[in-house]
Design a protein around this motif. Structure first.
Motif, PDB file in Angstrom:
ATOM      1  N   ARG A 191       0.851  -1.371  -0.063  1.00  0.00           N
ATOM      2  CA  ARG A 191      -0.014  -0.226  -0.115  1.00  0.00           C
ATOM      3  C   ARG A 191       0.968   1.076   0.047  1.00  0.00           C
ATOM      4  NH1 ARG A 191      -1.916   3.435   4.087  1.00  0.00           N
ATOM      5  NH2 ARG A 191      -3.622   4.373   3.650  1.00  0.00           N
ATOM      6  N   GLY A 192       1.988   1.222   0.748  1.00  0.00           N
ATOM      7  CA  GLY A 192       2.918   2.309   0.882  1.00  0.00           C
ATOM      8  C   GLY A 192       3.527   2.695  -0.593  1.00  0.00           C
ATOM      9  N   ALA A 193       3.771   1.638  -1.399  1.00  0.00           N
ATOM     10  CA  ALA A 193       4.462   1.785  -2.628  1.00  0.00           C
ATOM     11  C   ALA A 193       3.416   2.234  -3.597  1.00  0.00           C
ATOM     12  CB  ALA A 193       4.929   0.504  -3.150  1.00  0.00           C
ATOM     13  N   TRP A 194       2.181   1.912  -3.470  1.00  0.00           N
ATOM     14  CA  TRP A 194       1.189   2.637  -4.266  1.00  0.00           C
ATOM     15  C   TRP A 194       0.972   3.828  -4.115  1.00  0.00           C
ATOM     16  CZ3 TRP A 194      -4.209   3.703  -2.574  1.00  0.00           C
ATOM     17  CH2 TRP A 194      -5.136   3.668  -3.630  1.00  0.00           C
ATOM     18  N   LEU A 195       0.844   4.321  -2.792  1.00  0.00           N
ATOM     19  CA  LEU A 195       0.511   5.998  -2.457  1.00  0.00           C
ATOM     20  C   LEU A 195       1.693   6.455  -2.908  1.00  0.00           C
ATOM     21  CD1 LEU A 195      -0.590   5.496   0.956  1.00  0.00           C
ATOM     22  CD2 LEU A 195      -2.085   6.394  -1.071  1.00  0.00           C
ATOM     23  N   LEU A 196       2.834   5.984  -2.916  1.00  0.00           N
ATOM     24  CA  LEU A 196       4.303   6.666  -3.003  1.00  0.00           C
ATOM     25  C   LEU A 196       4.264   6.766  -4.791  1.00  0.00           C
ATOM     26  CD1 LEU A 196       6.895   7.941  -2.083  1.00  0.00           C
ATOM     27  CD2 LEU A 196       7.917   5.538  -2.507  1.00  0.00           C
ATOM     28  N   SER A 197       3.923   5.766  -5.463  1.00  0.00           N
ATOM     29  CA  SER A 197       4.028   6.083  -6.883  1.00  0.00           C
ATOM     30  C   SER A 197       3.079   7.049  -7.446  1.00  0.00           C
ATOM     31  CB  SER A 197       3.358   4.559  -7.453  1.00  0.00           C
ATOM     32  OG  SER A 197       2.096   4.438  -7.639  1.00  0.00           O
ATOM     33  N   HIS A 198       1.681   7.319  -6.850  1.00  0.00           N
ATOM     34  CA  HIS A 198       0.952   8.310  -7.258  1.00  0.00           C
ATOM     35  C   HIS A 198       1.679   9.822  -6.855  1.00  0.00           C
ATOM     36  CE1 HIS A 198      -2.676   5.581  -7.333  1.00  0.00           C
ATOM     37  NE2 HIS A 198      -2.196   5.721  -8.602  1.00  0.00           N
ATOM     38  N   ARG A 199       2.319   9.786  -5.598  1.00  0.00           N
ATOM     39  CA  ARG A 199       2.838  11.271  -5.299  1.00  0.00           C
ATOM     40  C   ARG A 199       3.968  11.584  -6.212  1.00  0.00           C
ATOM     41  NH1 ARG A 199       3.688  11.409   1.240  1.00  0.00           N
ATOM     42  NH2 ARG A 199       3.547  13.692   0.721  1.00  0.00           N
ATOM     43  N   GLY A 200       4.805  10.326  -6.775  1.00  0.00           N
ATOM     44  CA  GLY A 200       5.817  10.602  -7.419  1.00  0.00           C
ATOM     45  C   GLY A 200       5.381  11.265  -8.883  1.00  0.00           C
ATOM     46  N   HIS A 201       4.093  10.703  -9.422  1.00  0.00           N
ATOM     47  CA  HIS A 201       3.689  11.165 -10.590  1.00  0.00           C
ATOM     48  C   HIS A 201       3.265  12.793 -10.358  1.00  0.00           C
ATOM     49  CE1 HIS A 201       3.773   7.273 -11.916  1.00  0.00           C
ATOM     50  NE2 HIS A 201       2.584   6.868 -11.513  1.00  0.00           N
ATOM     51  N   ALA A 202       2.589  13.052  -9.418  1.00  0.00           N
ATOM     52  CA  ALA A 202       2.199  14.517  -8.735  1.00  0.00           C
ATOM     53  C   ALA A 202       3.320  15.412  -9.061  1.00  0.00           C
ATOM     54  CB  ALA A 202       1.629  14.394  -7.457  1.00  0.00           C
ATOM     55  N   VAL A 203       4.662  14.967  -8.236  1.00  0.00           N
ATOM     56  CA  VAL A 203       5.621  15.725  -8.271  1.00  0.00           C
ATOM     57  C   VAL A 203       6.498  15.851  -9.654  1.00  0.00           C
ATOM     58  CG1 VAL A 203       7.829  15.800  -6.961  1.00  0.00           C
ATOM     59  CG2 VAL A 203       5.874  15.035  -5.621  1.00  0.00           C
ATOM     60  N   ALA A 204       6.691  14.765 -10.031  1.00  0.00           N
ATOM     61  CA  ALA A 204       7.428  14.833 -11.268  1.00  0.00           C
ATOM     62  C   ALA A 204       6.746  15.658 -12.311  1.00  0.00           C
ATOM     63  CB  ALA A 204       7.707  13.418 -11.896  1.00  0.00           C
ATOM     64  N   ASN A 205       5.360  15.588 -12.428  1.00  0.00           N
ATOM     65  CA  ASN A 205       4.580  16.276 -13.472  1.00  0.00           C
ATOM     66  C   ASN A 205       4.189  17.579 -13.058  1.00  0.00           C
ATOM     67  OD1 ASN A 205       4.795  14.538 -15.777  1.00  0.00           O
ATOM     68  ND2 ASN A 205       4.177  13.142 -14.168  1.00  0.00           N
ATOM     69  N   GLY A 206       4.140  17.968 -11.669  1.00  0.00           N
ATOM     70  CA  GLY A 206       3.562  19.030 -11.447  1.00  0.00           C
ATOM     71  C   GLY A 206       2.081  19.345 -11.463  1.00  0.00           C
ATOM     72  N   LEU A 207       1.401  18.136 -11.216  1.00  0.00           N
ATOM     73  CA  LEU A 207      -0.192  18.069 -11.569  1.00  0.00           C
ATOM     74  C   LEU A 207      -0.749  17.551 -10.254  1.00  0.00           C
ATOM     75  CD1 LEU A 207      -0.119  16.517 -15.255  1.00  0.00           C
ATOM     76  CD2 LEU A 207      -0.820  19.042 -14.488  1.00  0.00           C
ATOM     77  N   PRO A 208      -2.044  17.949 -10.265  1.00  0.00           N
ATOM     78  CA  PRO A 208      -3.081  17.101  -9.167  1.00  0.00           C
ATOM     79  C   PRO A 208      -3.095  15.646  -9.631  1.00  0.00           C
ATOM     80  CG  PRO A 208      -4.011  19.199  -9.973  1.00  0.00           C
ATOM     81  CD  PRO A 208      -2.657  18.809 -10.603  1.00  0.00           C
ATOM     82  N   VAL A 209      -3.372  14.824  -8.736  1.00  0.00           N
ATOM     83  CA  VAL A 209      -3.513  13.309  -8.985  1.00  0.00           C
ATOM     84  C   VAL A 209      -4.691  12.782  -8.222  1.00  0.00           C
ATOM     85  CG1 VAL A 209      -2.638  11.021  -8.818  1.00  0.00           C
ATOM     86  CG2 VAL A 209      -1.192  12.840  -9.341  1.00  0.00           C
ATOM     87  N   LEU A 210      -5.713  12.184  -8.912  1.00  0.00           N
ATOM     88  CA  LEU A 210      -7.099  11.477  -8.113  1.00  0.00           C
ATOM     89  C   LEU A 210      -6.904  10.219  -8.714  1.00  0.00           C
ATOM     90  CD1 LEU A 210      -7.556  14.714  -8.866  1.00  0.00           C
ATOM     91  CD2 LEU A 210      -9.857  13.648  -9.123  1.00  0.00           C
ATOM     92  N   SER A 211      -7.130   9.387  -7.519  1.00  0.00           N
ATOM     93  CA  SER A 211      -7.099   7.968  -7.543  1.00  0.00           C
ATOM     94  C   SER A 211      -8.387   7.417  -6.797  1.00  0.00           C
ATOM     95  CB  SER A 211      -5.780   7.255  -7.260  1.00  0.00           C
ATOM     96  OG  SER A 211      -5.754   5.803  -7.321  1.00  0.00           O
ATOM     97  N   CYS A 212      -9.040   6.485  -7.583  1.00  0.00           N
ATOM     98  CA  CYS A 212     -10.186   6.071  -6.822  1.00  0.00           C
ATOM     99  C   CYS A 212     -10.409   4.499  -6.746  1.00  0.00           C
ATOM    100  CB  CYS A 212     -11.591   6.539  -7.304  1.00  0.00           C
ATOM    101  SG  CYS A 212     -13.123   5.975  -6.661  1.00  0.00           S
ATOM    102  N   ASN A 213     -10.151   3.917  -5.656  1.00  0.00           N
ATOM    103  CA  ASN A 213     -10.209   2.286  -5.600  1.00  0.00           C
ATOM    104  C   ASN A 213     -11.430   1.880  -4.663  1.00  0.00           C
ATOM    105  OD1 ASN A 213      -8.741   0.052  -5.465  1.00  0.00           O
ATOM    106  ND2 ASN A 213      -7.631   0.215  -3.535  1.00  0.00           N
TER     107      ASN A 213
END
Length: 301
Positions: A196-218
């Motif tokens: 679960r931690g890796a999953w959250l980290l991957s999304h945070r990385g996409h947000a940071v690397a691209n300077g964009l908001p990220v929405l993930s619905c599980n």
């Protein structure tokens, strides 16, 4: 810079047991989201039923439907009724023997603004998606809507920085991930926490690397495996860990749902912050596009 605020909602829920029950529940949840001010609503992956990819069975193809089709007609009417942009996730029957895992975006007037076919298809115990889904052929193209350009990706795509980057390079204002991911109940707690931690980290990385908001619905809840009697790896089913979330362009949590409960998660996203963040962290400016040719290789032997 003026604030450009967008109220978003993520509908985190469990399988209700049938297509009709799931769509009826979605109608209730979207009505709630709209009543609370949401203008963009994101649903979870394959929301019309159980996550059927825990086994390989030709009978499961009966779940698929054309796009446009019955579900898009109903979901389009729902978007129009409440004046929201709605992001859905459907099992698409394109032709006999040709199926996709497809996200469909509806405009506020109920029309289909666009669709995205899942590009990365997993094949692992409990996630036998290659049996069902042909990889997408629409590319990584944001979908234009009245609330912005939506970079819609689906579940397994979330582990690939290339997918997020290509959506960003095409001008996406947000990244959105309908998702179905969870634990094997037989795993030790520390392994569950790492996943679960890796999953959250991957999304945070996409947000940071691209300077964009990220929405993930599980989704949430335990869904038993049809292979339970075989006592094979993955036969204990999947406990979906929820944790739907909204991130800002520096990877900060704006809102996060729990791991077990159904929830309509609302958040206010400032779309203007991406410009501000990219001015101080100009990652797109400093990319060495002249030196990335090897990214087109499977592996550098």
């Amino acid at each position: 810079m003026s604030k450009k605020s967008l109220t978003v909602a993520l509908v985190q829920d469990r399988d209700q047991g049938s297509v009709e029950a799931n769509l009826a529940n979605i109608e209730t949840r979207v009505a709630e989201a709209a009543s609370r001010g949401a203008k963009l609503v994101l649903l979870q992956e394959l929301h019309n039923g159980a996550y059927f990819c825990q086994h390989e069975s030709t009978h499961e193809f009966d779940r698929a439907e054309p796009i446009p089709g019955p579900s898009t007609e109903r979901l389009g009417a729902l978007a129009k009724k409440h004046g929201v942009v709605l992001v859905s996730s459907l099992f698409e029957r394109r032709a006999a023997g040709l199926y996709h895992n497809t996200a469909v975006v509806f405009e506020t007037d109920g029309s289909i603004a666009g669709k995205y076919r899942k590009m990365h298809i997993p094949d692992d115990p409990g996630f036998y998606e290659k049996f069902y889904f042909t990889p997408g052929d629409l590319g990584f193209e944001p979908i234009n809507t009245s609330v912005g350009r939506l970079g819609v990706l689906v579940c397994w795509d979330q582990w690939y920085p290339e997918a997020a980057r290509l959506m960003a390079l095409a001008g996406a204002d947000l990244l959105l991930y309908p998702t179905a991911i969870g634990w094997d109940p037989d795993d030790a707690q520390d392994e569950k926490d790492r996943q679960r931690g890796a999953w959250l980290l991957s999304h945070r990385g996409h947000a940071v690397a691209n300077g964009l908001p990220v929405l993930s619905c599980n989704r949430i809840g335990h869904e038993p495996s049809p292979l339970a009697s075989e006592k094979a790896v993955g036969a204990s089913g999947i406990r979906f860990w929820g944790s739907s979330h909204v991130l800002g362009p520096q990877g900060e949590f704006i809102a996060e749902a729990g791991t077990d409960d159904a929830e309509v998660l609302l958040a206010e996203v400032d779309l203007g912050r991406s410009e501000q963040v990219r001015r101080i962290w100009p990652f797109l400016r400093d990319r060495r596009i002249d030196a990335y040719q090897d990214l087109l290789r499977r592996y550098r032997d």
